[in-house]
Scaffold this active site. Structure first.
Site, PDB file in Angstrom:
ATOM      1  CD  GLU A 330      -2.758  -1.143   2.503  1.00 25.01           C
ATOM      2  OE1 GLU A 330      -3.951  -1.375   2.380  1.00 25.01           O
ATOM      3  OE2 GLU A 330      -2.226  -0.931   3.591  1.00 25.01           O
TER       4      GLU A 330
HETATM    5  C1  NGO Z   1      -3.949  -4.667   4.683  1.00 28.25           C
HETATM    6  C2  NGO Z   1      -2.984  -3.569   5.043  1.00 28.25           C
HETATM    7  C3  NGO Z   1      -2.745  -3.459   6.536  1.00 28.25           C
HETATM    8  C4  NGO Z   1      -4.054  -3.506   7.303  1.00 28.25           C
HETATM    9  C5  NGO Z   1      -4.795  -4.782   6.922  1.00 28.25           C
HETATM   10  C6  NGO Z   1      -6.130  -4.864   7.651  1.00 28.25           C
HETATM   11  C7  NGO Z   1      -1.864  -5.309   4.162  1.00 28.25           C
HETATM   12  C8  NGO Z   1      -0.793  -6.161   3.641  1.00 28.25           C
HETATM   13  N1  NGO Z   1      -1.783  -4.002   4.358  1.00 28.25           N
HETATM   14  O1  NGO Z   1      -3.055  -5.790   4.533  1.00 28.25           O
HETATM   15  O2  NGO Z   1      -2.069  -2.262   6.816  1.00 28.25           O
HETATM   16  O3  NGO Z   1      -3.789  -3.507   8.678  1.00 28.25           O
HETATM   17  O4  NGO Z   1      -5.022  -4.879   5.560  1.00 28.25           O
HETATM   18  O5  NGO Z   1      -6.862  -5.993   7.321  1.00 28.25           O
END
Ligand code: NGO
Length: 521
Positions: A330
């Site tokens: 992200e």
């Molecule tokens: C995503 C995000 C995390 C969140 C999570 C919550 C990934 C790999 N990045 O997973 O920052 O905490 O969802 O479900």
């Protein structure tokens, strides 16, 4: 007529039951052992006998640690002395031997044989003995997990179990950044994970809301960046001695720690701790909300790579395991070309410190080193970047968010957790094949399975228990058991057999209606 019909049905049932009893009684019958073991073993055959552990029983072990671990659990619940002899394991009521195991068990497998006179577990490595001990504990009555003396009797059904894992990597991740968990809480979770033959603990040590590991060359990361958490609590961090204690404790449970420093996104806590890491030289405020994708290390700044090198260097030196996770997920506020160039450099730095890089599968946008591992967390069953990386040799850890995320709610009524990847009931967590799930990522491309537990809404150890149990054992079974054992009805029954154990241990598990829990559990 109704009465006659009922009578006939009863008689017929009685006949069937008797026939069943007679059929089971024959010692030559190759019946299965009672259906209680999770993950399902490769093979198990009953010999019809029963071993009963009594007050005069003795233990022998070729490995001090595993022998001590078993003795500790058995002495507490049985109240028996159970003297332990370490060395060349001779006869004992329970013998743990590093000889005699078939070659097929490999470094983590074991063979367990129980007869009327005792139990022998044979393995090639101590890890195999440890996993065999977990199976033995699951063959004993649930009260064996009690920390106070219980009445028994302490019976083990007679038979032979031959067992070894399907995948080399069977992991669980704990996010200690969104909410901080103490060393004792992490060790408690390690003990729970070990029951299901999990062999990797991935610690998510940094995120926007907190930096949780002391770094001597950048001390403010922990002292300032670790001073809060989601919701504004006091946060916390591990000293390097704390971290080493977790690593050593995990090793005593044959579990390897994979530390993660998430970058270049998810870095607000670091950016808040050092103004000079920001492109504009201004430190943002600490963050205690739950948004994602807003922070980024300054990828054009030379100091950023000094920072990564020093942080990775200190962490690598504290980490005996082969992997170091750089996150990489992200990075929505990092332009793609900056992102790929950052991942290129970060993976070189990790390699220079002697570790194999792991990253969330977003890193497959970059061109990866042969030793790199991608952790798939998508909600689709196709991803061209991941498939291309796998085709060029990148190994993949499977954590599809709509199957393996332990922070998703079970049902709409679940109080804790999130729903963005969907609702994950027990049978959903169990109902997929990691080795044949993602297009182009099959066979030897799949290194294993991991259940990540993100902690935006998770605050206590009881919260961890409720989200991980019973889904974590489901994922552990996908990681360990051969696909040929996959059967949801059978699994829900074996999982149900764990309920009384969890009750005995005080594990605050979710009572899914999909599982056949025995009465009272
Ligand atoms: C995503 C995000 C995390 C969140 C999570 C919550 C990934 C790999 N990045 O997973 O920052 O905490 O969802 O479900």
């Amino acid at each position: 007529m109704n009465l006659r019909h009922t009578l006939l049905t009863l008689l017929a049932a009685l006949g069937l039951v008797c026939a069943g009893v007679l059929a089971d009684a024959g010692p030559a019958a190759a019946a299965a052992l009672p259906n209680t073991v999770v993950p399902a073993p490769v093979s198990e055959v009953s010999n019809g006998s029963t071993f009963t552990l009594t007050s005069t029983a003795t233990l022998t072990s070729d490995d001090t640690g595993v022998g001590g671990y078993l003795a500790g659990i058995l002495r507490a619940s049985t109240g028996y002395a159970l003297p332990l002899t370490v060395g060349a394991a001779g006869p004992g009521s329970i013998a743990l031997e590093l000889t005699g195991a078939p070659a097929s068990v490999g470094p983590e497998g074991y063979q367990l044989t129980s007869t009327a006179t005792g139990v022998v577990i044979q393995a090639q490595q101590p890890a195999g003995l440890f996993h065999g001990v977990q199976t033995l504990l699951q063959l004993l009555p649930p009260a064996v997990m009690s920390t106070t003396t219980q009445p028994g009797p302490w019976t083990v059904p007679g038979g032979t179990v031959l067992d070894y894992p399907r995948f080399a990597y069977r992991g669980a991740m704990l996010d200690v950044a969104r909410h901080f968990f103490t060393v004792a809480q992490v060790e408690h979770y390690i003990d729970e994970l070990a029951l299901y033959k999990v062999n990797y603990l991935h610690l998510h040590l940094s995120d926007d809301q907190g930096w949780r590991i002391a770094v001597n060359s950048w001390p403010n990361l922990a002292t300032y960046g670790g001073s809060t958490e989601v919701g504004g609590g006091q946060g916390g961090f591990y000293t390097q001695a704390d971290y080493s204690a977790i690593v050593a404790y995990a090793a005593s449970r044959y579990m390897t720690v994979v530390p993660e420093i998430d970058m270049p996104g998810h870095t607000n806590a670091a950016l808040a701790s050092y103004a000079q890491l920001n492109c504009n030289g201004v430190a943002p405020a600490l963050y205690t909300g739950t948004n994602v994708g807003f922070s980024s290390l300054c990828t054009s700044l030379p100091l950023t790579y000094t920072f990564v090198d020093q942080v990775v260097g200190e962490l690598a030196a504290l980490t005996p395991g082969p992997y170091l996770h750089i996150g990489g997920d992200e990075a929505s506020s990092t332009p793609v070309s900056d992102y790929t160039s950052f991942v290129d450099q970060a993976q070189q730095i990790v390699a220079a410190h002697g570790k194999s890089v792991v990253g969330w599968h977003d890193i497959t946008k970059a061109s990866l080193l042969p030793s790199a591992v991608a952790q798939f967390w998508g909600t689709t069953t196709t991803d061209s970047n991941v498939a291309n990386a796998a085709a060029s040799g990148t190994k993949v850890i499977m954590s599809p968010a709509n199957k393996a995320y332990l922070d998703m709610k079970y049902t709409r009524k679940t109080k804790l957790g999130q729903t963005w990847a969907g609702l994950i009931e027990v049978n959903t967590a169990y109902g997929w094949d990691p080795g044949n799930y993602l297009t182009g990522v099959t066979g030897s491309s799949v290194m294993g399975v991991e259940g990540p537990l993100w902690t935006e809404t998770i605050v206590t150890s009881a919260d961890i228990d409720t989200m991980a149990f019973p889904r974590l054992p489901a994922l552990a079974e996908l990681g360990w058991s051969p696909w040929s054992t996959h059967n949801v009805t059978d699994f829900d029954q074996r999982l149900g057999a764990q309920g009384p154990r969890w009750k005995t241990m005080g594990i605050a598990y979710y009572h899914s209606t999909q599982v056949s829990w025995p009465a009272g559990s």
